[in-house]
Design a protein around this motif. Structure first.
Motif: not given
Length: 305
Positions: A115-140
């Motif tokens: 059974y095959v499901a296409e990812g479509g526009k909601h598919k999970h994008a590959p994780r970037p190697h580095t996250a935005d430092p400011e955003t990460a700090k705010q979330v933390e």
């Protein structure tokens, strides 16, 4: 595969008594909460891993559903492969799962259909190697605020090989008031949508159609509260989380007044960090059934080749 298992038990902190008992004075200035956050960040930066996972749900001591699985995951490109064993209501199913080339592929152990499901526009994008430092700090910062004084209930125990044991146990009275206020509302609301559970319905011929786990759960309507939270984690000498488990106990009553005590257990073990390669399946010549996402995870068959 969804990687939210990495965030299970994010509320951890310091236990000075345990530190004193171990005699490891070098660790006396580091809180368990900070040690866990540091390990979580290190683990989030890995590129691949093999994950063995397990979960079960009980109601008043009786098993409602369980899951066991092993997955090979590349967090950088989003590809993964694995096998999952589901059990619910006396029915057990085994399923092969692949994520490759923007597709999710499911292969039940019984039968020869993929059974095959296409990812479509909601598919999970590959994780970037580095996250935005400011955003990460705010979330933390937000997480730190929500955790509140739960930090004070955590045990941190260093081992002689450089690894660490993290543990947290909270009873109802120790859980922050904001969590005790929001959680019952969220649980009650989730109970209203049990019909939307699962990726298919019985009679459709789709994988796991018979396993509607959410509909087997009691619908809690009153007296809802979190009774206990238990979290344990093992951090290796390279500052990666290698084992993690969590138990959540929720009590409440359904609309008939009958009482329920739900226990939810989750655990995951990581190995072969940065050296795991997911398997790929060649669909050439295979019996393939395409799936189309309809709503809330429900899928429909669209065509066969």
């Amino acid at each position: 595969m969804n990687k939210k298992w990495l965030t299970i038990g994010g509320a951890v902190g310091l236990s000075v008594a345990v530190m004193a008992a171990t005699g490891m004075s070098a660790m006396a200035g580091a809180s368990g909460y900070e040690a866990y956050k540091s390990a979580l960040k290190s683990t989030h930066s890995i590129q691949s891993a093999t994950v063995q996972s397990a979960a079960y749900i009980q109601d008043n001591g009786s098993d409602l559903a369980s899951l066991k699985g092993q997955f090979q995951i590349n967090f950088t490109n989003g590809n993964s492969s694995g096998n999952v064993e589901f059990s619910s209501g006396g029915t057990q199913r085994n399923l092969g799962v692949y994520r490759q080339d923007g597709q999710t592929i499911l292969k039940p152990a019984e039968g020869d259909t993929y059974y095959v499901a296409e990812g479509g526009k909601h598919k999970h994008a590959p994780r970037p190697h580095t996250a935005d430092p400011e955003t990460a700090k705010q979330v933390e910062s937000v997480i730190d605020t929500l955790v509140g004084n739960m930090k004070d209930y955590v045990n941190l125990e260093p081992n002689s090989d450089g690894s660490k044991q993290i543990s947290l146990q909270l009873d109802h009275a120790q859980i922050p008031s904001i969590v005790n206020t929001i959680a019952p509302l969220a649980i009650k609301e989730a109970s209203k949508h049990r019909e939307d559970a699962g990726n298919s319905k019985p009679g459709t011929g789709l994988p796991l159609a018979e396993l509607n786990v959410k509909n087997s759960l009691p619908e809690l309507t009153t007296q809802i509260q979190i009774e206990q939270v238990v979290v344990k984690a093992t951090i290796d000498s390279s500052n990666h989380i290698k084992h993690q488990e969590a138990d959540l106990v929720i009590s409440g009553a359904d609309n008939t007044g009958a009482g329920h005590k739900l226990k939810i257990h989750l655990q995951a073990d990581l190995s072969e960090l940065n050296s795991t390669t997911p398997n790929k399946v060649d669909l050439s010549g295979k019996k393939v059934q395409k799936l189309k996402q309809v709503r809330h995870g429900e899928s429909a068959l669209t065509e066969q080749r």
